[in-house]
Design an enzyme around this catalytic site. Structure first.
Site, mmCIF file in Angstrom:
data_model
loop_
_atom_site.group_PDB
_atom_site.id
_atom_site.type_symbol
_atom_site.label_atom_id
_atom_site.label_comp_id
_atom_site.label_asym_id
_atom_site.label_seq_id
_atom_site.Cartn_x
_atom_site.Cartn_y
_atom_site.Cartn_z
ATOM 1 N N ASN A 208 -5.379 -16.300 -7.595
ATOM 2 C CA ASN A 208 -3.703 -16.790 -7.708
ATOM 3 C C ASN A 208 -3.287 -17.135 -6.373
ATOM 4 O OD1 ASN A 208 -2.915 -14.673 -5.589
ATOM 5 N ND2 ASN A 208 -4.509 -13.012 -6.776
ATOM 6 N N ASP A 276 -5.501 -8.296 -11.119
ATOM 7 C CA ASP A 276 -5.160 -6.805 -11.673
ATOM 8 C C ASP A 276 -6.978 -6.526 -12.195
ATOM 9 O OD1 ASP A 276 -3.158 -6.050 -11.132
ATOM 10 O OD2 ASP A 276 -2.167 -7.072 -12.028
ATOM 11 N N PRO A 303 -9.390 -1.530 -9.703
ATOM 12 C CA PRO A 303 -8.859 -0.645 -8.519
ATOM 13 C C PRO A 303 -7.427 -0.807 -8.044
ATOM 14 C CG PRO A 303 -11.192 -1.108 -7.551
ATOM 15 C CD PRO A 303 -10.963 -2.080 -9.088
ATOM 16 N N ASP A 304 -7.210 -0.004 -8.020
ATOM 17 C CA ASP A 304 -5.631 -0.386 -7.666
ATOM 18 C C ASP A 304 -5.411 0.204 -5.932
ATOM 19 O OD1 ASP A 304 -2.702 0.046 -6.640
ATOM 20 O OD2 ASP A 304 -1.942 -0.154 -8.707
ATOM 21 N N ILE A 305 -5.439 -0.325 -5.138
ATOM 22 C CA ILE A 305 -6.392 -0.510 -3.818
ATOM 23 C C ILE A 305 -5.201 0.806 -3.369
ATOM 24 C CG2 ILE A 305 -6.687 -1.184 -1.796
ATOM 25 C CD1 ILE A 305 -8.070 -3.653 -3.285
ATOM 26 N N PHE A 323 4.074 -3.613 -1.661
ATOM 27 C CA PHE A 323 4.298 -4.874 -2.154
ATOM 28 C C PHE A 323 5.076 -4.835 -3.613
ATOM 29 C CE2 PHE A 323 5.892 -7.782 1.891
ATOM 30 C CZ PHE A 323 4.935 -6.798 2.784
ATOM 31 N N LYS A 341 2.954 4.742 -7.788
ATOM 32 C CA LYS A 341 1.662 3.856 -6.854
ATOM 33 C C LYS A 341 1.423 5.433 -5.808
ATOM 34 C CE LYS A 341 1.456 -0.367 -7.701
ATOM 35 N NZ LYS A 341 -0.074 -1.522 -7.460
#
Ligand code: CTP
Length: 398
Positions: A208, A276, A303-305, A323, A341
């Site tokens: 990105n 993602d 994985p969502d860190i 963020f 989260k």
């Protein structure tokens, strides 16, 4: 505060020397004692009388001053200080320091000391960019000299670019950080930054547009307050800040492992734009195009860190900040994201068309915490970072 600290301030011969008068005042306001040393060239820009009046101490100027040798030799002079600060550090002084020359009082003091040194370079843009200066900079950093600035901006010589000496308050912050005196001294903080790259095959990847500017500014602001920062960064387009431990990663999975390896920490700030998804099966060899047949990529979830660290039990950092980039319902979406989260704060960026946030110099943020929402006015991204670092210091009891 710098109460009880003694700074040996070496003033070099550049137009920025006038800023040293303010620097001395700021240091003394914070309780530091300042021993001023001036090079001959510095005296062309500010008078020893002004410097000694503000410092409340006599200015040291001569290497061969017999009276002073009897009272306090130059070796002693450099050793009683907690920190040597060279400001402005001219190209000439940088070269002499890097080469180990000791032809006058200033350079002799720098050679004779085992006290840490901080320098604030100031010079014309071309001189700063000259390969010799950059070589000297690398040598000084390798020798353990801390560097603050230079900043970008209009210069006295009429040119624009890097070369302006850091502002007095930035130098004060760097001094506090070097002396472990800032409100975040002793605190270890992980910052993630930049994009991740997810490989498709050995030559292609998905990524990105994140430049890493926001994460870099936050890490810089935390270091300025004295924090020990582990900076876990993807392939960003801006260079990592000075004074942090840099851990370079490529994929989201690498980033998670690097963050876990950097724990324990007092706080973790997740400013990275993590992909993602990754390609489920990375091709081992370069994918070839076959006429008429389009490849199909299958994705797997990364994985969502942020969520992983926010939801860990033992060893969770005391403050976990995420963020969110939102175009609509900025605050409501950020509140939902905070709950989903499990983090303590969400810094919500309004990136709707017309705000100019993407690629612009300013940002409008809302800090969503357990106590409510703080709407910050529109301000420069570096200011957002400084204010966030202050809030982190307050939350960690600094
Ligand atoms: N994050 C992370 N690991 C991921 C994805 C995101 O650590 N795999 C972190 C980011 O660093 C950021 C926050 O989570 O702090 C962003 O959450 P995300 O769910 O990606 O939100 P948005 O990018 O705003 O996207 P969306 O609105 O689609 O949820």
């Amino acid at each position: 505060m710098l109460t009880g600290k003694r700074i040996l301030l070496i003033i070099g011969g550049g137009i920025a020397a006038y800023k040293c008068l303010d620097l001395i005042r700021r240091l003394r306001e914070r309780g530091a004692a300042v021993t001023p040393v001036m090079t001959r060239a510095a005296e062309e820009f500010v008078t020893p009388l002004s410097v000694s009046a503000l410092a409340g101490e006599e200015v040291h100027r001569d290497l061969f001053d017999l009276t002073k040798e009897a009272e306090m030799g130059h070796i002693q002079l450099s050793r009683v200080a907690d920190l040597l600060v060279v400001a402005p550090c001219t190209a000439d002084l940088m070269g002499k320091m890097a080469g180990g020359l000791a032809g006058d009082l200033a350079t002799t003091l720098l050679m004779a000391t085992d006290t840490p040194v901080l320098c604030a370079p100031a010079m014309n843009v071309r001189m700063w960019q000259h390969p010799a200066t950059q070589r000297n900079l690398a040598q000084l950093q390798a020798d353990g000299v801390a560097v603050v600035g230079p900043n970008d901006g209009d210069m006295a010589c009429g040119e624009f670019g890097p070369g302006r000496m850091a502002e007095p308050l930035e130098i004060v912050a760097a001094i506090e950080a070097r002396l472990g005196a800032g409100p975040l001294a002793g605190k270890r903080i992980i910052v993630t930054s930049g994009p991740t790259q997810e490989p498709i095959d050995p030559v292609r990847y998905i990524s990105n547009h994140s430049s890493g500017t926001q994460g870099t500014a936050i890490a810089t602001a935390l270091v300025a307050l004295g924090a020990e920062v582990v900076f876990v960064t993807g392939p960003a387009s801006v260079p990592p800040p000075q004074g942090v431990q840099v851990v370079r990663i490529t994929t989201a999975q690498d980033m998670l492992e690097a963050v876990q390896a950097a724990l324990p920490a007092d706080a973790a700030i997740f400013a990275a734009a993590v992909a993602d998804w990754r390609v489920a099966q990375v091709a081992e060899s370069k994918m070839k195009k076959t006429r008429g047949a389009l490849p199909t990529l299958e994705f797997a979830e990364n994985p969502d860190i942020l969520a992983t660290v926010a939801q860990m039990g033992d060893g969770r950092p005391g403050l976990v900040v995420g963020f969110a980039a939102e175009t609509d319902e900025v605050v409501a979406n950020a509140q939902a994201k905070r709950a989903r989260k499990g983090c303590d704060w969400i810094v919500a960026n309004d990136v709707a068309t017309g705000t100019g946030t993407f690629g612009g110099a300013d940002n409008t943020v809302h800090i969503v915490t357990g106590d409510g929402v703080e709407d910050w006015p529109r301000m420069a991204k570096a200011q957002v970072a400084e204010r966030l670092a202050q809030r982190v210091a307050e939350a960690l009891g600094g």
